[in-house]
Design a protein around this motif. Structure first.
Motif, mmCIF file in Angstrom:
data_model
loop_
_atom_site.group_PDB
_atom_site.id
_atom_site.type_symbol
_atom_site.label_atom_id
_atom_site.label_comp_id
_atom_site.label_asym_id
_atom_site.label_seq_id
_atom_site.Cartn_x
_atom_site.Cartn_y
_atom_site.Cartn_z
ATOM 1 N N PRO A 142 11.644 -5.144 -7.097
ATOM 2 C CA PRO A 142 10.882 -5.854 -6.064
ATOM 3 C C PRO A 142 11.637 -7.089 -5.584
ATOM 4 N N TYR A 153 1.222 -7.838 -4.646
ATOM 5 C CA TYR A 153 2.340 -6.975 -4.295
ATOM 6 C C TYR A 153 2.133 -6.394 -2.902
ATOM 7 N N ASP A 173 7.556 -8.508 -4.274
ATOM 8 C CA ASP A 173 7.058 -8.957 -5.572
ATOM 9 C C ASP A 173 5.730 -9.698 -5.411
ATOM 10 N N GLY A 174 4.943 -9.678 -6.461
ATOM 11 C CA GLY A 174 3.633 -10.302 -6.399
ATOM 12 C C GLY A 174 3.295 -11.005 -7.686
ATOM 13 N N PRO A 175 2.028 -11.219 -7.916
ATOM 14 C CA PRO A 175 0.913 -10.810 -7.035
ATOM 15 C C PRO A 175 0.744 -11.749 -5.840
ATOM 16 N N VAL A 229 2.203 3.847 -7.957
ATOM 17 C CA VAL A 229 1.717 2.655 -8.656
ATOM 18 C C VAL A 229 1.440 2.981 -10.117
ATOM 19 N N ARG A 230 1.784 2.040 -10.991
ATOM 20 C CA ARG A 230 1.403 2.152 -12.404
ATOM 21 C C ARG A 230 0.805 0.814 -12.845
ATOM 22 N N ASN A 231 -0.440 0.864 -13.302
ATOM 23 C CA ASN A 231 -1.145 -0.347 -13.741
ATOM 24 C C ASN A 231 -1.191 -1.414 -12.648
ATOM 25 N N GLY A 232 -1.360 -0.955 -11.409
ATOM 26 C CA GLY A 232 -1.475 -1.884 -10.293
ATOM 27 C C GLY A 232 -0.168 -2.407 -9.759
ATOM 28 N N ILE A 233 0.941 -2.034 -10.380
ATOM 29 C CA ILE A 233 2.260 -2.523 -9.960
ATOM 30 C C ILE A 233 3.013 -1.386 -9.271
ATOM 31 N N PRO A 234 3.490 -1.571 -8.041
ATOM 32 C CA PRO A 234 4.202 -0.499 -7.338
ATOM 33 C C PRO A 234 5.576 -0.246 -7.951
ATOM 34 N N ILE A 290 9.736 -2.973 -1.865
ATOM 35 C CA ILE A 290 8.563 -3.479 -2.575
ATOM 36 C C ILE A 290 8.667 -5.000 -2.621
#
Length: 368
Positions: free
Chosen positions: A254, A285, A281-283, A343-348, A279
């Protein structure tokens, strides 16, 4: 519906007729007229053909009602419907994907024959009440009664892809919890039924009833469709453990949201990703696709950052990394999109195209 003539929409569902339908429409009119000539030899020629045309039109409206009932129930249970197409062997409701539960499969499948049976009861009752008074109306009502009753009975024969075969699959699926076993048994039943229809139609035709060739053609069509569906379901079953997340050797890196849109880092990341996107980076994201970046490069000032043009991951079409590849493809097809965020666990983890998923399937089939 690419090989079909679009007729518009009904209840928001696209409706079309396949070019093959034009042939069978004329053939059915001819057969109806010949039948009326045998039954009512005193009818004038113009009247006979007029009643034949009217009956044929109402016959195909009955087929449309049958298919429309499938589509409406599917929509009620959350299954998108691409359209309804009338073709040489009747009609088909094009659902975006199969039912996910046995009860849904049962309801969507059973409602078609139930609709045809209901029409048969209504038409038969009307014929009983009114048919004796007007011969033309009597002929139309009785013919449509017989046709709809035949549609109900034929479609409930327990062989896939007929509605009865789907009901059979729903029953076995519900009883065993094994979708693949239920599909296999229903398809084999359909293949066997189709073979019997082909053999019976040929033998019957050899006795002089050449209209029985139609039975053989329908049987051959059933065998073809059942076999094609078996191959598709077999591939799906074999690759059931192939997940979308396996498309990525490693998650994408990201980028910080404060990077300028026209920065070197952004352009390099786009090149590494094959211009699919990046992608952020976040949050929170976010996602910036190639087309978004291209538009922003033309319209935004040089100081614009990628966080200012990104689509939040919560608003972008996405799928969990543990989702089977086939389900992701169905999602793309129903949503009419060529790009999904994984997405895995809310993370792209990255972005994937339908072409990449299809290539993943082909590669795994070669390995197996």
């Amino acid at each position: 519906m690419d090989s079909s003539i679009r007729l518009g929409k009904i209840f928001g569902i696209p409706l079309g007729i396949n070019y093959s339908w034009l042939i069978v429409f004329g053939l059915v009119i001819f057969l109806m007229s010949s039948r009326f000539e045998e039954m009512y030899p005193y009818w004038p020629v113009a009247s006979r053909w007029s009643v034949a045309i009217l009956t044929t039109v109402l016959f195909f409206l009955s087929v449309l009602a049958h298919e429309l009932s499938h589509s409406l129930v599917a929509l009620a249970w959350g299954i998108p419907v691409r359209g309804i197409t009338l073709f040489i062997f009747g009609g088909v409701s094009q659902l975006a994907h199969d039912a996910q539960r046995p009860m849904t499969e049962f309801l969507v499948s059973a409602v078609g024959p139930a609709t045809s049976l209901a029409l048969a009861v209504i038409l038969g009752f009307a014929w009983y009440l009114l048919g004796n008074y007007i011969s033309y109306l009597s002929a139309v009502l009785f013919t449509l009664f017989a046709i709809n009753l035949s549609l109900a009975i034929f479609n409930m024969l327990p062989g896939y892809p007929l509605d009865g075969g789907r009901v059979l699959r729903a029953g076995i699926w519900g009883a065993t919890g094994n979708y693949w076993l239920a599909t296999r048994l229903a398809i084999h039943a359909g293949q066997g039924m189709g073979i019997l229809m082909v053999a019976g139609g040929v033998v019957w035709a050899l006795t002089g009833n050449f209209q029985a060739i139609w039975l053989a053609l329908v049987g051959g069509f059933l065998v073809y469709v059942a076999t094609a569906n078996y191959r598709q379901e077999a591939v799906r079953h074999t690759l059931r453990n192939l997940k979308v997340g396996t498309v990525f050797p490693r998650p994408w890196q990201p980028l910080p949201g404060d990077l300028p849109v026209l920065s070197r880092e952004v352009l390099m990341a786009m090149i590494v990703a094959g211009n699919t996107g990046i992608i952020v980076d976040g949050p929170p994201y976010g996602v910036v696709t190639g087309s978004i970046l291209s538009d922003a490069s033309r319209l935004k000032p040089e100081s614009a950052t990628i966080s200012g043009i990104m689509v939040p991951i919560s608003s972008f079409p996405s799928v969990d990394a543990e989702t089977p590849v086939f389900e992701a493809l169905e999602r793309m097809d129903s949503d009419r999109t060529q790009l999904l965020a994984v997405v895995r666990n809310g993370i792209p983890l990255g972005l994937v195209t339908s072409a990449q998923l299809l290539e993943c399937i082909r590669a795994n089939r070669r390995v197996r």
